[in-house]
Design an enzyme around this catalytic site. Structure first.
Site, PDB file in Angstrom:
ATOM      1  CG  ASN A   1      -1.824   1.143   1.336  1.00  0.00           C
ATOM      2  OD1 ASN A   1      -1.402   2.276   1.117  1.00  0.00           O
ATOM      3  ND2 ASN A   1      -3.073   0.912   1.663  1.00  0.00           N
TER       4      ASN A   1
ATOM      5  CG  HIS B   1       0.725   6.415   4.751  1.00  0.00           C
ATOM      6  ND1 HIS B   1      -0.159   7.448   5.003  1.00  0.00           N
ATOM      7  CD2 HIS B   1       0.102   5.276   5.165  1.00  0.00           C
ATOM      8  CE1 HIS B   1      -1.245   6.959   5.578  1.00  0.00           C
ATOM      9  NE2 HIS B   1      -1.121   5.651   5.684  1.00  0.00           N
TER      10      HIS B   1
ATOM     11  NE  ARG C   1       7.745  21.364   2.977  1.00  0.00           N
ATOM     12  CZ  ARG C   1       9.051  21.600   3.120  1.00  0.00           C
ATOM     13  NH1 ARG C   1       9.831  21.716   2.062  1.00  0.00           N
ATOM     14  NH2 ARG C   1       9.577  21.696   4.305  1.00  0.00           N
TER      15      ARG C   1
ATOM     16  CG  HIS D   1      -8.109   4.262   1.041  1.00  0.00           C
ATOM     17  ND1 HIS D   1      -8.273   4.155   2.398  1.00  0.00           N
ATOM     18  CD2 HIS D   1      -9.316   4.657   0.557  1.00  0.00           C
ATOM     19  CE1 HIS D   1      -9.521   4.459   2.717  1.00  0.00           C
ATOM     20  NE2 HIS D   1     -10.166   4.784   1.621  1.00  0.00           N
TER      21      HIS D   1
ATOM     22  NE  ARG E   1      -8.250   7.636   4.424  1.00  0.00           N
ATOM     23  CZ  ARG E   1      -9.162   7.363   5.360  1.00  0.00           C
ATOM     24  NH1 ARG E   1     -10.254   8.082   5.455  1.00  0.00           N
ATOM     25  NH2 ARG E   1      -8.956   6.402   6.216  1.00  0.00           N
TER      26      ARG E   1
ATOM     27  NE  ARG F   1      -7.510  11.554   5.342  1.00  0.00           N
ATOM     28  CZ  ARG F   1      -8.032  11.039   6.461  1.00  0.00           C
ATOM     29  NH1 ARG F   1      -7.289  10.300   7.258  1.00  0.00           N
ATOM     30  NH2 ARG F   1      -9.273  11.266   6.788  1.00  0.00           N
TER      31      ARG F   1
ATOM     32  CD  GLU G   1      -6.932  -0.145   1.022  1.00  0.00           C
ATOM     33  OE1 GLU G   1      -6.993   0.933   1.642  1.00  0.00           O
ATOM     34  OE2 GLU G   1      -6.170  -1.052   1.336  1.00  0.00           O
TER      35      GLU G   1
ATOM     36  CB  THR H   1      -9.389   2.089   7.279  1.00  0.00           C
ATOM     37  OG1 THR H   1      -9.013   2.865   6.150  1.00  0.00           O
ATOM     38  CG2 THR H   1     -10.743   1.479   7.040  1.00  0.00           C
TER      39      THR H   1
ATOM     40  CD  GLU I   1      -7.140  -6.128   3.075  1.00  0.00           C
ATOM     41  OE1 GLU I   1      -7.252  -6.133   1.836  1.00  0.00           O
ATOM     42  OE2 GLU I   1      -6.332  -5.402   3.684  1.00  0.00           O
TER      43      GLU I   1
ATOM     44  CG  HIS J   1      -5.345  -1.285   9.356  1.00  0.00           C
ATOM     45  ND1 HIS J   1      -4.945  -0.678  10.516  1.00  0.00           N
ATOM     46  CD2 HIS J   1      -5.795  -0.301   8.555  1.00  0.00           C
ATOM     47  CE1 HIS J   1      -5.155   0.622  10.422  1.00  0.00           C
ATOM     48  NE2 HIS J   1      -5.665   0.876   9.240  1.00  0.00           N
TER      49      HIS J   1
HETATM   50  N1  PXP Z   1      -5.863  -2.993   4.055  1.00  0.00           N
HETATM   51  C1  PXP Z   1      -6.818  -2.034   4.080  1.00  0.00           C
HETATM   52  C2  PXP Z   1      -8.192  -2.392   3.610  1.00  0.00           C
HETATM   53  C3  PXP Z   1      -6.519  -0.724   4.488  1.00  0.00           C
HETATM   54  O1  PXP Z   1      -7.486   0.205   4.511  1.00  0.00           O
HETATM   55  C4  PXP Z   1      -5.191  -0.415   4.856  1.00  0.00           C
HETATM   56  C5  PXP Z   1      -4.846   0.977   5.248  1.00  0.00           C
HETATM   57  O2  PXP Z   1      -5.138   1.841   4.222  1.00  0.00           O
HETATM   58  C6  PXP Z   1      -4.233  -1.436   4.791  1.00  0.00           C
HETATM   59  C7  PXP Z   1      -4.600  -2.720   4.414  1.00  0.00           C
HETATM   60  C8  PXP Z   1      -2.809  -1.189   5.119  1.00  0.00           C
HETATM   61  O3  PXP Z   1      -2.671  -0.821   6.448  1.00  0.00           O
HETATM   62  P1  PXP Z   1      -1.282  -0.263   6.966  1.00  0.00           P
HETATM   63  O4  PXP Z   1      -1.014   0.981   6.200  1.00  0.00           O
HETATM   64  O5  PXP Z   1      -1.520  -0.039   8.411  1.00  0.00           O
HETATM   65  O6  PXP Z   1      -0.262  -1.334   6.692  1.00  0.00           O
END
Ligand code: PXP
Length: 265
Positions: A14, A17, A25, A50, A52, A56, A77, A108, A158, A201
């Protein structure tokens, strides 16, 4: 402990971030697509992002670029809204994972309330599936949520590992074992209901092995920890190490399952 033989385990990285840091920035650096390419080189089987409602981190153009340029499956996502449905139908990612979304949350925080989702959620699942997109629902490791996911026609659940990962930060082995047991039971129930089982997660190097060892789980989605580790040793090394831990856990659980099968025969 299950004596099922495990299927191969995929890693979805994922990259949300990476976009969080870029957006701090407002420019183009660091580019989530570049991170996705590095993750794939390092052993990711797919990329998760994801989009959103408040944009963000990941942006609409990130999704377009990922879909156009990725060499591995894209898992989008998204919240169960008509706006997100339209975006998914425009880009046709390999899979969509429907997640609950609250603007004020930092991440989430819990699983989707599949029962409350009712006909609206069912319609979104149906439209995504009709477009050839695999549909996953992000749920708590909970019997009712899994039964409702199967009933609504999802391909995948999931399982939210957040509570398990939080317990891993406390000094309470009993509570940790309780959470792991909840996830273990949920994986077996989901697989028995014909659902493909994913999990994710909050997973870290410390928590990934127990989840990767569960034979029914075929995909882990991991983001925040990997992007954080990338600051110290690079994204390639972080993904490689996570992949190694997953493989190690799988080898160990397969060996245990074989020993159990031998004892029973
Ligand atoms: N799976 C889902 C459905 C999520 O929403 C997220 C966070 O966006 C993740 C996995 C990954 O979680 P993390 O970033 O905490 O590893």
């Amino acid at each position: 402990m299950s004596n099922r033989l495990a299927k191969p385990l995929r890693l979805g990285v994922n990259i949300d971030h990476v976009a969080t840091i870029r957006n701090a920035r407002g420019g183009r650096h660091p580019d989530p697509l570049r991170a996705a390419h590095i993750a794939v080189e390092a052993g990711a089987d797919g990329i998760t992002a994801h989009l959103r409602e408040d944009r963000r981190h990941i942006s609409d153009s990130d999704i377009a670029r990922l879909k156009a340029e990725l060499t591995r499956p894209l898992n989008l996502e998204m919240a169960a809204t008509d706006e997100m449905l339209a975006i998914a139908l425009r880009h046709i990612p390999n899979a969509c994972c429907i997640v609950p979304e609250r603007r004020e949350e930092r991440t989430t925080e819990g699983g989707l309330d599949v029962i409350a989702g009712g006909d609206r959620l069912r319609r979104i699942v149906e439209e995504l599936k009709a477009a050839g997109i695999r549909v996953s629902l992000f749920v708590e490791p909970d019997e009712r949520a899994i039964a409702a996911s199967a009933k609504i026609g999802a391909d995948i659940v999931e399982l939210h590992t957040g509570a398990y990962c939080e317990k891993a930060l406390e000094d309470n082995a009993k509570a940790l074992a309780g959470e792991l047991n909840r996830i273990t039971q949920a994986t077996a129930m989901a697989a028995d209901s014909g659902l493909e089982v994913h999990a994710g997660h909050g997973l870290t190097y410390n928590t990934v092995k127990a989840i990767a060892a569960l034979p029914e789980v075929v995909e882990l989605n991991i983001g925040h920890f990997l992007v954080g580790e990338a600051i110290f040793g690079g994204l390639n090394a972080a993904v490689r190490h996570m992949r190694e831990l997953m493989n190690e856990a799988r080898r160990e659980s397969e060996a245990r399952a074989r020993r159990m099968a031998d004892q029973l025969s």
